[in-house]
Write an enzyme that holds these catalytic residues in place. Structure first.
Site, PDB file in Angstrom:
ATOM      1  N   GLY A 176       0.826  -1.203   0.000  1.00 57.31           N
ATOM      2  CA  GLY A 176       0.000   0.000   0.000  1.00 57.31           C
ATOM      3  C   GLY A 176       0.855   1.246   0.000  1.00 57.31           C
ATOM      4  O   GLY A 176       1.989   1.248  -0.484  1.00 57.31           O
ATOM      5  N   SER A 177       0.329   2.299   0.590  1.00 57.92           N
ATOM      6  CA  SER A 177       1.026   3.582   0.599  1.00 57.92           C
ATOM      7  C   SER A 177       2.198   3.557   1.565  1.00 57.92           C
ATOM      8  O   SER A 177       2.246   2.747   2.501  1.00 57.92           O
ATOM      9  CB  SER A 177       0.059   4.695   1.008  1.00 57.92           C
TER      10      SER A 177
ATOM     11  N   ARG B  95       2.813   5.810   3.759  1.00 58.55           N
ATOM     12  CA  ARG B  95       2.284   6.187   5.078  1.00 58.55           C
ATOM     13  C   ARG B  95       1.759   4.969   5.823  1.00 58.55           C
ATOM     14  O   ARG B  95       2.049   4.789   7.015  1.00 58.55           O
ATOM     15  CB  ARG B  95       1.176   7.225   4.904  1.00 58.55           C
TER      16      ARG B  95
ATOM     17  N   GLY C 291       2.622   1.871   5.292  1.00 54.79           N
ATOM     18  CA  GLY C 291       3.743   0.988   5.567  1.00 54.79           C
ATOM     19  C   GLY C 291       4.543   1.407   6.777  1.00 54.79           C
ATOM     20  O   GLY C 291       5.000   0.564   7.569  1.00 54.79           O
TER      21      GLY C 291
ATOM     22  N   GLU D  63       5.750  -3.574   0.684  1.00 55.76           N
ATOM     23  CA  GLU D  63       5.736  -3.198  -0.735  1.00 55.76           C
ATOM     24  C   GLU D  63       4.933  -1.901  -0.831  1.00 55.76           C
ATOM     25  O   GLU D  63       3.702  -1.923  -0.837  1.00 55.76           O
ATOM     26  CB  GLU D  63       5.092  -4.306  -1.579  1.00 55.76           C
TER      27      GLU D  63
ATOM     28  N   CYS E  67       1.676   0.114  -8.898  1.00 56.98           N
ATOM     29  CA  CYS E  67       2.836   0.611  -8.156  1.00 56.98           C
ATOM     30  C   CYS E  67       4.046   0.725  -9.074  1.00 56.98           C
ATOM     31  O   CYS E  67       4.983   1.471  -8.788  1.00 56.98           O
ATOM     32  CB  CYS E  67       3.140  -0.289  -6.962  1.00 56.98           C
TER      33      CYS E  67
END
Length: 519
Positions: A241-242, A244, A246, A263, A297
């Protein structure tokens, strides 16, 4: 149409977001609507998991792990082989759900399910190759070796843009390594997860020797992710994900000294050199920049082009962009489907406003309302022509925006390329072997993926997938990524009658002088 697609895969108008195998549990969590980005229609409702549900699922996964870890790895591989076959049988049905809920064109949705099948094939072979090392000992009559053992229940948090493939990357490897999976999918694509849970759960019914609680589902918001990340009974949390998100996961997991596999964001670039095959490069640029409506991504977001060919490539790209077919992703011939929601559309508009303020010239962009379904967020892919790398180009906007940045020397191009916080995927188009090798060298791309004469997106499962810097440093899928899901032990075996110490240490306890007691 929506109802028929959902019914075929076993999704009801009202669904539970908690499951062990195909046993969907009753939950007291709040219900929410699952909507299609195609037209904004409500597809079904899903009852969220509660934190208490997460604890119950974790306990079930722990109990399953005790049994599953002792099942021989090739037998676990047989389970994955059957999962792969089931996915083959239901490929078109699952792809239809991906298109409906994630907004992918049919070809890309089929490709995503194919990724699931491919990682099954990879994992089946891997189940007979979970190797350790035999290591020479410095001590006579001794042998050293490594073993890799199952780790325990693995939490998997996935994003909306690859709603099924990324789960499969984790699940198939974790399963052949002997670990149960607890899946928290994106709330934007819950039906994809329910569909996969249902299809894969059918294999569990065919193999009663496999504990059902190796396949678990908990759908919900941030509190569900936090419950997984904070549990000491989840040794590994894999989160996509983002950046933030992570950071929050990593901090929570690290506080209990657990492992995280991250990731996160990508801000991928391609360097286009004067020697490049422009026909080849143009095809790669367009797919990488506008595929999945710029919501990969690995989407190409920055094109770093030599100043001598900048005008030509912009002319080529703007001509192609003007002809792109935008609309309902389930219709034949459409190349660009909708953004996931209105928030994504506003983010794109904001990024383009900043680009103009920072001196960029915008080609394309804007909303599409003609000949597209009402209720979806459809946009024209944008090209932003700049004279330098402007600040907004250093941020990841999850939308089809391509910044075109000129360079003079190849070394300058690499410097521009690396001057962003993210480090996922990268590419160079050149027929100069010196440039290609420099790009792949320690002085070249600082990304986890570096390609020559292919685009930034479309990674194969045979190689480890992941990136550096704010991308998180994780590696999933191929190569030796399986080691993330196991724990390593180093063993020393003494087959002599002596007890020499390592490093030549002498430690005489006098034990050999002690007389044995008389019989």
């Amino acid at each position: 149409m929506h109802e028929a697609v959902l019914k075929k895969i076993g999704i009801d108008p009202t669904n539970s977001g908690v499951a062990i195998g195909i046993d969907f549990r009753r939950t007291t969590g709040k219900s929410f609507a699952a909507r299609s980005p195609i037209d904004g229609a409500t597809l079904a409702t899903v009852a969220s998991a509660t934190v208490e549900d997460v604890h119950t699922i974790i306990k079930a996964a722990q109990e399953a792990f005790v049994k599953f870890r002792l099942i021989p790895a090739p037998k676990r591989g047989e389970f994955v082989r059957r999962v792969g076959q089931k996915l083959r049988d239901r490929k078109s049905d699952l792809a239809a759900i991906v298109s409906l809920e994630a907004g992918k064109i049919t070809a890309e949705a089929l490709g995503e399910v194919q990724e699931m099948i491919d990682i099954c094939d990879f994992a089946v072979g891997l189940s007979r190759q979970l190797y350790g090392l035999t290591i020479a000992s410095e001590r006579p009559g001794h042998r050293m070796m490594e073993q890799w053992h199952p780790l325990g229940p693995v939490g998997v948090i996935t994003a909306f843009n690859f709603p099924v493939a990324v789960w499969a990357w984790n699940a198939m490897l974790a399963w052949v390594c002997g670990n149960p999976i607890i899946w928290k999918p994106s709330e934007k694509t819950p039906l994809c997860a329910i569909a996969v849970q249902t299809v894969v759960g059918e294999v569990l019914n065919e193999m009663p020797e496999i504990p059902p609680a190796i396949l678990n589902l908990v759908i919900g918001g941030q509190e569900i992710g936090r419950a997984l990340a904070s549990s000491p009974h989840i040794p590994l949390v894999s989160a996509t994900g983002s950046t933030r998100m992570g950071i929050a996961v990593a901090q929570t997991v690290a506080a209990r000294l657990g492992r995280s596999l991250l990731e996160l964001g990508g801000n991928n670039a391609m360097i286009l050199t004067p020697s490049a095959d422009l026909e080849l490069a143009t095809r790669a640029i367009v797919f990488a920049a506008v595929g999945t409506a710029g919501q990969r991504c690995t989407t190409l977001r920055r094109l770093i082009v030599h100043e001598s060919i900048k005008d030509e490539i912009i002319q080529r790209l703007t001509a192609i962009y003007a002809q792109l077919k935008i609309g309902n992703p389930t219709q034949e011939g459409i190349l660009v489907g909708p953004l996931i929601d209105e928030s994504a559309g506003k983010s794109m508009e904001h990024a383009l406003e900043l680009a103009r303020e920072q001196g960029g010239k915008v080609h394309g962009g804007g909303r599409v309302t003609d000949k597209v379904p009402t209720g979806g967020t459809y946009v024209k892919p944008a090209i932003v022509e700049t004279s330098r790398q402007i600040p907004v180009a250093c941020e990841e906007t999850f939308a089809p925006i391509l910044y075109v940045i000129p360079y003079k020397t190849f070394e300058e191009a690499i410097e521009i390329h690396n001057a962003v916080p993210q480090g996922l995927s990268s590419a160079v188009f050149t027929t100069n072997v010196l440039e290609a090798e420099l790009f792949l060298s320690p002085a070249g791309s600082d990304c986890g993926i570096a390609n020559v004469n292919i685009g930034t997106s479309g990674a194969e499962i045979g190689g480890a997938f992941g990136g550096e810097k704010q991308t998180g440093g994780g590696r999933e899928s191929g190569s030796d990524a399986w080691k993330n899901y196991m724990r390593r032990t180093t063993n020393t075996i003494n087959y002599s009658k002596d007890l020499p110490l390592a490093q030549g240490i002498s430690f005489d306890t006098g034990a050999d002088q002690v007389r044995k007691p008389a019989p």
